[in-house]
Design an enzyme around this catalytic site. Sequence first.
Site, PDB file in Angstrom:
ATOM      1  N   GLY A  12       0.809  -1.215   0.000  1.00 32.34           N
ATOM      2  CA  GLY A  12       0.000   0.000   0.000  1.00 32.34           C
ATOM      3  C   GLY A  12       0.841   1.264   0.000  1.00 32.34           C
ATOM      4  N   GLN A  13       0.141   2.387   0.022  1.00 31.23           N
ATOM      5  CA  GLN A  13       0.822   3.686   0.002  1.00 31.23           C
ATOM      6  C   GLN A  13       1.818   3.827   1.157  1.00 31.23           C
ATOM      7  OE1 GLN A  13      -0.913   8.066  -0.224  1.00 31.23           O
ATOM      8  NE2 GLN A  13      -1.044   7.383   1.876  1.00 31.23           N
ATOM      9  N   ALA A  82      -1.583  -3.082   7.365  1.00 31.37           N
ATOM     10  CA  ALA A  82      -2.534  -3.819   6.524  1.00 31.37           C
ATOM     11  C   ALA A  82      -3.960  -3.566   6.991  1.00 31.37           C
ATOM     12  CB  ALA A  82      -2.233  -5.316   6.585  1.00 31.37           C
ATOM     13  N   ALA A  83      -4.845  -3.309   6.038  1.00 25.45           N
ATOM     14  CA  ALA A  83      -6.262  -3.110   6.366  1.00 25.45           C
ATOM     15  C   ALA A  83      -7.072  -3.015   5.081  1.00 25.45           C
ATOM     16  CB  ALA A  83      -6.457  -1.821   7.163  1.00 25.45           C
ATOM     17  N   SER A  85      -8.876  -0.524   3.762  1.00 20.27           N
ATOM     18  CA  SER A  85      -8.720   0.864   4.215  1.00 20.27           C
ATOM     19  C   SER A  85      -9.692   1.848   3.567  1.00 20.27           C
ATOM     20  CB  SER A  85      -7.288   1.330   3.938  1.00 20.27           C
ATOM     21  OG  SER A  85      -7.110   1.499   2.545  1.00 20.27           O
ATOM     22  N   THR A 126      -6.878   5.699  13.192  1.00 18.43           N
ATOM     23  CA  THR A 126      -7.299   6.688  12.198  1.00 18.43           C
ATOM     24  C   THR A 126      -8.183   7.787  12.768  1.00 18.43           C
ATOM     25  OG1 THR A 126      -8.766   6.963  10.280  1.00 18.43           O
ATOM     26  CG2 THR A 126      -9.090   4.997  11.560  1.00 18.43           C
ATOM     27  N   TYR A 150     -15.807   0.691   8.815  1.00 15.28           N
ATOM     28  CA  TYR A 150     -14.346   0.814   8.866  1.00 15.28           C
ATOM     29  C   TYR A 150     -13.912   1.455  10.189  1.00 15.28           C
ATOM     30  CZ  TYR A 150      -9.796   3.067   7.957  1.00 15.28           C
ATOM     31  OH  TYR A 150      -8.500   3.513   8.044  1.00 15.28           O
TER      32      TYR A 150
HETATM   33  P1  NAP Z   1      -3.651   1.103   1.439  1.00  9.49           P
HETATM   34  O1  NAP Z   1      -2.822   1.800   0.419  1.00  9.49           O
HETATM   35  O2  NAP Z   1      -5.065   0.782   1.137  1.00  9.49           O
HETATM   36  O3  NAP Z   1      -2.889  -0.261   1.834  1.00  9.49           O
HETATM   37  C1  NAP Z   1      -3.508  -1.258   2.582  1.00  9.49           C
HETATM   38  C2  NAP Z   1      -2.611  -2.476   2.604  1.00  9.49           C
HETATM   39  O4  NAP Z   1      -3.244  -3.507   3.388  1.00  9.49           O
HETATM   40  C3  NAP Z   1      -2.326  -3.098   1.228  1.00  9.49           C
HETATM   41  O5  NAP Z   1      -0.988  -3.495   1.194  1.00  9.49           O
HETATM   42  C4  NAP Z   1      -3.240  -4.313   1.213  1.00  9.49           C
HETATM   43  O6  NAP Z   1      -2.799  -5.350   0.381  1.00  9.49           O
HETATM   44  C5  NAP Z   1      -3.141  -4.741   2.669  1.00  9.49           C
HETATM   45  N1  NAP Z   1      -4.214  -5.649   3.082  1.00  9.49           N
HETATM   46  C6  NAP Z   1      -5.552  -5.466   2.937  1.00  9.49           C
HETATM   47  N2  NAP Z   1      -6.226  -6.514   3.449  1.00  9.49           N
HETATM   48  C7  NAP Z   1      -5.292  -7.396   3.901  1.00  9.49           C
HETATM   49  C8  NAP Z   1      -5.367  -8.669   4.508  1.00  9.49           C
HETATM   50  N3  NAP Z   1      -6.534  -9.260   4.738  1.00  9.49           N
HETATM   51  N4  NAP Z   1      -4.209  -9.284   4.871  1.00  9.49           N
HETATM   52  C9  NAP Z   1      -3.017  -8.721   4.621  1.00  9.49           C
HETATM   53  N5  NAP Z   1      -2.884  -7.506   4.018  1.00  9.49           N
HETATM   54  C10 NAP Z   1      -4.013  -6.842   3.670  1.00  9.49           C
HETATM   55  O7  NAP Z   1      -3.652   1.919   2.810  1.00  9.49           O
HETATM   56  P2  NAP Z   1      -2.675   3.105   3.303  1.00  9.49           P
HETATM   57  O8  NAP Z   1      -3.245   4.397   2.859  1.00  9.49           O
HETATM   58  O9  NAP Z   1      -1.280   2.749   2.982  1.00  9.49           O
HETATM   59  O10 NAP Z   1      -2.936   3.040   4.870  1.00  9.49           O
HETATM   60  C11 NAP Z   1      -2.150   2.199   5.706  1.00  9.49           C
HETATM   61  C12 NAP Z   1      -2.912   1.951   7.002  1.00  9.49           C
HETATM   62  O11 NAP Z   1      -3.169   3.179   7.660  1.00  9.49           O
HETATM   63  C13 NAP Z   1      -4.270   1.278   6.835  1.00  9.49           C
HETATM   64  O12 NAP Z   1      -4.462   0.433   7.946  1.00  9.49           O
HETATM   65  C14 NAP Z   1      -5.256   2.438   6.902  1.00  9.49           C
HETATM   66  O13 NAP Z   1      -6.518   1.993   7.344  1.00  9.49           O
HETATM   67  C15 NAP Z   1      -4.562   3.330   7.905  1.00  9.49           C
HETATM   68  N6  NAP Z   1      -4.801   4.775   7.778  1.00  9.49           N
HETATM   69  C16 NAP Z   1      -4.587   5.395   6.594  1.00  9.49           C
HETATM   70  C17 NAP Z   1      -4.751   6.776   6.492  1.00  9.49           C
HETATM   71  C18 NAP Z   1      -4.510   7.496   5.208  1.00  9.49           C
HETATM   72  O14 NAP Z   1      -4.963   8.654   5.093  1.00  9.49           O
HETATM   73  N7  NAP Z   1      -3.800   6.910   4.245  1.00  9.49           N
HETATM   74  C19 NAP Z   1      -5.131   7.511   7.633  1.00  9.49           C
HETATM   75  C20 NAP Z   1      -5.321   6.827   8.832  1.00  9.49           C
HETATM   76  C21 NAP Z   1      -5.130   5.459   8.897  1.00  9.49           C
HETATM   77  P3  NAP Z   1      -3.279  -5.469  -1.180  1.00  9.49           P
HETATM   78  O15 NAP Z   1      -2.332  -4.591  -1.938  1.00  9.49           O
HETATM   79  O16 NAP Z   1      -3.136  -6.911  -1.432  1.00  9.49           O
HETATM   80  O17 NAP Z   1      -4.694  -4.958  -1.237  1.00  9.49           O
HETATM   81  O1  G4F Z   2     -10.565  10.105   0.238  1.00  9.69           O
HETATM   82  P1  G4F Z   2     -11.620   9.478   1.040  1.00  9.69           P
HETATM   83  O2  G4F Z   2     -12.229   8.232   0.508  1.00  9.69           O
HETATM   84  O3  G4F Z   2     -11.007   9.292   2.480  1.00  9.69           O
HETATM   85  P2  G4F Z   2     -11.670   9.054   3.930  1.00  9.69           P
HETATM   86  O4  G4F Z   2     -13.038   8.498   3.824  1.00  9.69           O
HETATM   87  O5  G4F Z   2     -11.503  10.314   4.702  1.00  9.69           O
HETATM   88  O6  G4F Z   2     -10.730   7.919   4.514  1.00  9.69           O
HETATM   89  C1  G4F Z   2      -9.317   7.994   4.364  1.00  9.69           C
HETATM   90  O7  G4F Z   2      -8.760   8.686   5.454  1.00  9.69           O
HETATM   91  C2  G4F Z   2      -8.939   8.042   6.725  1.00  9.69           C
HETATM   92  C3  G4F Z   2      -8.307   8.964   7.770  1.00  9.69           C
HETATM   93  O8  G4F Z   2      -9.238   9.925   8.174  1.00  9.69           O
HETATM   94  C4  G4F Z   2      -8.305   6.682   6.697  1.00  9.69           C
HETATM   95  F1  G4F Z   2      -8.450   6.066   7.903  1.00  9.69           F
HETATM   96  C5  G4F Z   2      -8.932   5.836   5.611  1.00  9.69           C
HETATM   97  O9  G4F Z   2      -8.266   4.581   5.548  1.00  9.69           O
HETATM   98  C6  G4F Z   2      -8.766   6.561   4.286  1.00  9.69           C
HETATM   99  O10 G4F Z   2      -7.392   6.614   3.979  1.00  9.69           O
HETATM  100  O11 G4F Z   2     -12.819  10.524   1.258  1.00  9.69           O
HETATM  101  C7  G4F Z   2     -12.572  11.799   1.794  1.00  9.69           C
HETATM  102  C8  G4F Z   2     -13.860  12.623   1.729  1.00  9.69           C
HETATM  103  C9  G4F Z   2     -15.088  11.877   2.291  1.00  9.69           C
HETATM  104  O12 G4F Z   2     -15.841  12.781   3.047  1.00  9.69           O
HETATM  105  C10 G4F Z   2     -15.871  11.481   1.041  1.00  9.69           C
HETATM  106  O13 G4F Z   2     -17.274  11.376   1.221  1.00  9.69           O
HETATM  107  O14 G4F Z   2     -14.148  12.897   0.368  1.00  9.69           O
HETATM  108  C11 G4F Z   2     -15.529  12.659   0.145  1.00  9.69           C
HETATM  109  N1  G4F Z   2     -15.723  12.381  -1.286  1.00  9.69           N
HETATM  110  C12 G4F Z   2     -16.441  13.155  -2.135  1.00  9.69           C
HETATM  111  N2  G4F Z   2     -16.443  12.608  -3.349  1.00  9.69           N
HETATM  112  C13 G4F Z   2     -15.271  11.323  -1.953  1.00  9.69           C
HETATM  113  C14 G4F Z   2     -15.725  11.465  -3.270  1.00  9.69           C
HETATM  114  N3  G4F Z   2     -14.504  10.277  -1.563  1.00  9.69           N
HETATM  115  C15 G4F Z   2     -14.184   9.353  -2.506  1.00  9.69           C
HETATM  116  N4  G4F Z   2     -13.392   8.332  -2.148  1.00  9.69           N
HETATM  117  N5  G4F Z   2     -14.630   9.442  -3.804  1.00  9.69           N
HETATM  118  C16 G4F Z   2     -15.406  10.482  -4.234  1.00  9.69           C
HETATM  119  O15 G4F Z   2     -15.800  10.546  -5.385  1.00  9.69           O
END
Ligand code: NAP
Ligand code: G4F
Length: 344
Positions: A12-13, A82-83, A85, A126, A150
């Site tokens: 993932g990212q 991993a999640a 997400s 998160t 989630y």
């Molecule tokens: P991401 O790009 O969606 O990456 C998620 C990773 O989890 C991928 O490598 C995915 O593998 C793996 N995964 C999913 N289901 C799995 C399973 N059952 N077993 C093993 N691996 C699994 O997410 P990210 O943005 O990097 O975020 C990393 C973590 O931070 C996540 O837990 C997310 O919920 C949390 N988080 C993210 C944000 C954000 O803004 N990015 C903010 C707060 C918290 P595949 O490639 O095979 O799908």
């Molecule tokens: O980019 P989003 O899908 O991110 P969201 O729901 O905030 O979740 C992300 O951030 C979390 C941390 O706060 C992480 F825990 C989670 O794993 C993930 O990385 O949506 C952001 C906002 C939402 O309010 C959504 O309703 O954008 C709004 N939105 C409006 N149009 C949209 C869209 N979101 C998506 N994905 N696609 C749209 O077309």
Amino acid sequence: MTKTALITGISGQDGAYLARLLVDKGYKVYGALRRGAGLNTGRLEELGVLDEIELLSFELLEYANIARALDQAKPDEIYNLAAQSFVGTSFDQPIYTSEVDGLGVTRMLEVLRTAGGTTRFYQASTSEMFGKVHEVPQRETTPFYPRSPYAVAKLYAHWMVVNYRESYGMYAASGLLFNHESPLRGTEFVTRKVTLALARIALGEQELLSVGNVDAERDWGFAGDYVDGMWRMLQQTAADDYVLATGRTTKVRDFISASAKALDMDLEWTGEGSQAKAIDRKSGKIIVDVDPQFFRPAEVDLLLGDASKAKSVLGWKPRVDLDELTNMMVKADYDRVKNRTLRF
Ligand code: NAP
Ligand code: G4F
């Protein structure tokens, strides 16, 4: 002595940015990867770190598989990224999301507890857990009010981490991370969906960007900064929980306008809610509309974080601001579309 880290969610990212950071710090890095139809290592390749880590087979649904991975890596530090997400998907797959994002964490904690030892554990909690927010800005002491399967699953996992820390004295830290983005962000998340679609529109490969709630507000930072905060959380004397955020919140519609501006478009918005639209003043074309399929059954309207604790205790602060992040993402997608090098 060389430290060893195991990163789950390596494909993932955040997994890619964290792998780069830890390799650069001299760590031996194991990346826990679940099986798919093909190799899912494009992000690791993009950051040039694929050849510098060792991949392990890993699935959060399988207790014995987790135990084997931990036994193989024998890590000093585990970063559980991993999640499932994507918030939107969690409404369609609430049970799967709970299994992976909730119980998956308990499986990991149980494996660690059973093994004994001194491995330090980071859990990717998160800002979604603040949900229908009780105060603005949100900090470590703000009460939680999750608004999606989630966020409910992540909140369960978060309290399990606190419980294992308090019950068994484990070094288990939880990062309350606000949204963080990058050119490596998945294309279903709104920022990347926007930068990719607008790049295609600018290059004549797409007509229209359809989105959901353009009035939602998010505290968006750069993923590269946030993985540094994760690492800092595992270098303290005692484990604790920390908010990472920029302290600035922006509406989705304003992120779209800023991305369009970076591509030399000038958007004018009309209408509210599902009637919102944006026209490019230069071409006179409708570039953005709203499709109700992208609305969620329950929304998180506003997130704005206060990272004072991380700043004072961890010495962490975000370095890339939203303007720089927007330009970075737009440029990356423009180049990928133009040069036909889009891989994820
Ligand atoms: P991401 O790009 O969606 O990456 C998620 C990773 O989890 C991928 O490598 C995915 O593998 C793996 N995964 C999913 N289901 C799995 C399973 N059952 N077993 C093993 N691996 C699994 O997410 P990210 O943005 O990097 O975020 C990393 C973590 O931070 C996540 O837990 C997310 O919920 C949390 N988080 C993210 C944000 C954000 O803004 N990015 C903010 C707060 C918290 P595949 O490639 O095979 O799908
Ligand atoms: O980019 P989003 O899908 O991110 P969201 O729901 O905030 O979740 C992300 O951030 C979390 C941390 O706060 C992480 F825990 C989670 O794993 C993930 O990385 O949506 C952001 C906002 C939402 O309010 C959504 O309703 O954008 C709004 N939105 C409006 N149009 C949209 C869209 N979101 C998506 N994905 N696609 C749209 O077309």
